[in-house]
Scaffold this motif. Sequence first.
Motif, PDB file in Angstrom:
ATOM      1  N   SER A   1      -6.086   2.154   1.401  1.00 41.82           N
ATOM      2  CA  SER A   1      -4.838   2.927   1.422  1.00 41.82           C
ATOM      3  C   SER A   1      -4.344   2.960   2.865  1.00 41.82           C
TER       4      SER A   1
ATOM      5  N   SER B   1       2.219   2.080  -3.484  1.00 34.68           N
ATOM      6  CA  SER B   1       1.250   2.414  -4.529  1.00 34.68           C
ATOM      7  C   SER B   1       0.966   3.913  -4.565  1.00 34.68           C
TER       8      SER B   1
ATOM      9  N   LYS C   1      -1.903   5.080  -5.618  1.00 36.02           N
ATOM     10  CA  LYS C   1      -3.347   5.266  -5.477  1.00 36.02           C
ATOM     11  C   LYS C   1      -3.907   4.109  -4.649  1.00 36.02           C
ATOM     12  N   PRO C   2      -5.105   4.263  -4.083  1.00 37.56           N
ATOM     13  CA  PRO C   2      -5.720   3.181  -3.316  1.00 37.56           C
ATOM     14  C   PRO C   2      -5.849   1.909  -4.163  1.00 37.56           C
TER      15      PRO C   2
ATOM     16  N   LEU D   1       0.825  -1.207   0.000  1.00 37.19           N
ATOM     17  CA  LEU D   1       0.000   0.000   0.000  1.00 37.19           C
ATOM     18  C   LEU D   1       0.860   1.259   0.000  1.00 37.19           C
TER      19      LEU D   1
ATOM     20  N   THR E   1     -11.702   0.225  -2.132  1.00 34.37           N
ATOM     21  CA  THR E   1     -10.244   0.163  -2.177  1.00 34.37           C
ATOM     22  C   THR E   1      -9.655   0.521  -0.812  1.00 34.37           C
TER      23      THR E   1
END
Length: 262
Positions: free
Chosen positions: A74, A31, A33-34, A28, A72
Amino acid sequence: MYDESDTSRTSQKDVGAVFNAVQILASLAASTKPMGVAAVARASGVSTSTCFNILRTLTRARYVAFHHVEKTYSLGLAIAELAAGLIGTSPTALIRPEMERLAIKHGMLVLLWRITEDDHVILVDRAHSQSAIRVEISVGFRMPAFAGAVGRSIAAAMDLPTAELSRRFKTLRWQSNPGFDTYRSEVVAARDRGWATDNNNLYSGIISVGTVVSDADGIPRFGLSGVCIAGQYQEQAVQSFGQDLLEVARIAGRALYPKPKP
């Protein structure tokens, strides 16, 4: 009685659930983005069902945030709370626990060097094992940036043209000069594997293994090295230490100089 500093136990095993949770959090964090459950599972290498259960647990603890509309995930607020304890902490304080771990595990003197703007390195911290016989170097010791094992790694990271590398090599003093061709080949090897060795060149009777901590642009900022008396370690032990040292340097680089997310 359990001793956390004892890293030599062959029976030690990672706790699976903890390891998986760390892999998920790392995925996470990497990344931009979510991510959905399936994407997190692919990135972390954790099975989808296990990943889903761990994500739910981390969400309840606020280490992960769940976005209901997109379904999603995050990183969550609790991660920021943990990181807040590190804000303002010096690089030396952050790296030192890993230096101590390496010193105990490998029985070497482990050194942290700050790379200066005038092509030198200055010793800013050290960690040693409890070995009765060891090399001793005082904090504040200063030497040319391209000398020794750390110097070869700095040269590898800077990727200088051959003519410039030769010019800088000629300014160095060695107790046993390796010659420029050998030095250059060792710089190339350091570029390939990420760490370098100095075997009796800078100081007779001393072997050093070195690498660099680089920033997000690949510029070397610190040097990490291990030093031992020649003849104390077999080549396999040196190789093992080099790989461990490189891993610490890479982790330190990502922690101290994170790449900004677009």
